[in-house]
Design a protein around this motif. Structure first.
Motif: not given
Length: 247
Positions: A90-91, A79-88
């Motif tokens: 860092y992730y 819910e809090l993650a930016p739109d590309r967080f899971f492909s960043s």
């Protein structure tokens, strides 16, 4: 009540409601190194989830940014993650090492600057929290918040003590503090704002909306930063960031 006792009280309360794999409790104040108040990790896990995290990656964590906002209540990471967080990067480079299926946090502001985040974590083998379980967490949030505010009300003093110790040791350091990495790399304030959002997992479109500039302008700044730093990918950017922290 000491940190360990309060942390175990929270853990037992949550276990009476549902299963999970880990608990970790951090306190955040601005860009200062988070305080590790409680966790259930073994020694090897503690290095990844706590020691490495405190060294700088926390600045890229959606939970950290929600704590600084602040956003009181119970929140799922997604819910809090930016739109590309899971492909960043860092992730892919850091967060995926945790092997988590999901992380849910109770966000409790305890002063004007400090927020305590109590995280429940489930590994991939355990699976995500169901809608019913999340609804139950929301119901007990007032109790958790009251417990935290009563027993962890004086964390500003502990942050001040940690800050004073850091100041005394800073001239011995071989790398810049986490909040000084971008100055160390000679980026401008605008470049710093953009590159931080890139590493957090925001797309160029999302960055433009947050900063009030066009997507094209964001892309120009990104190209300029890459050229200035002599890199060509987000992988290299994150590596440079971590290396600048001394890791």
């Amino acid at each position: 009540m000491e940190d360990e006792a309060l942390g175990n009280t929270f853990r037992r309360l949550m276990l009476s409601l549902m299963s999970f794999d880990y608990v970790v409790v951090f306190a955040y104040r601005g860009k200062e190194r988070p305080l590790d108040l409680f966790s259930t990790f073994n020694a090897k896990e503690h290095v990844l989830f706590v020691s490495l995290y405190q060294a700088g990656p926390y600045l890229l964590d959606p939970f950290y940014h929600a704590a600084c906002a602040p956003k009181p209540g119970v929140w799922r990471m997604r819910e809090l993650a930016p739109d590309r967080f899971f492909s960043s990067e860092y992730y892919r480079t850091y967060y995926v090492q945790t092997g988590l299926a999901e992380e849910v946090g109770f966000f409790v502001p305890v002063s004007g600057q400090v927020t305590v985040v109590l995280s429940l974590m489930r590994r991939e083998a355990t699976g995500s929290f169901s809608a019913a379980e999340f609804a139950l967490l929301k119901k007990v949030e007032p109790l958790v918040a009251a417990l935290v505010r009563h027993h962890w009300a004086d964390l500003d003093r502990r942050f001040d003590a940690a800050l004073a110790k850091t100041g005394r040791n800073r001239r011995k350091a071989t790398h810049p503090p986490a909040d000084g990495v971008w100055r160390h790399l000679n980026l401008t304030e605008r470049e710093t704002s953009i590159i931080e959002l890139v590493l957090q997992g925001h797309s160029s479109e999302s960055i433009g909306l947050k900063l009030g500039i066009s997507t094209g302008t964001v892309k120009v700044h990104r190209r300029n930063v890459y050229r200035k730093l002599g890199i060509s990918s987000q992988t290299q950017l994150l590596s440079l960031y971590i290396n600048s922290l001394g890791h």
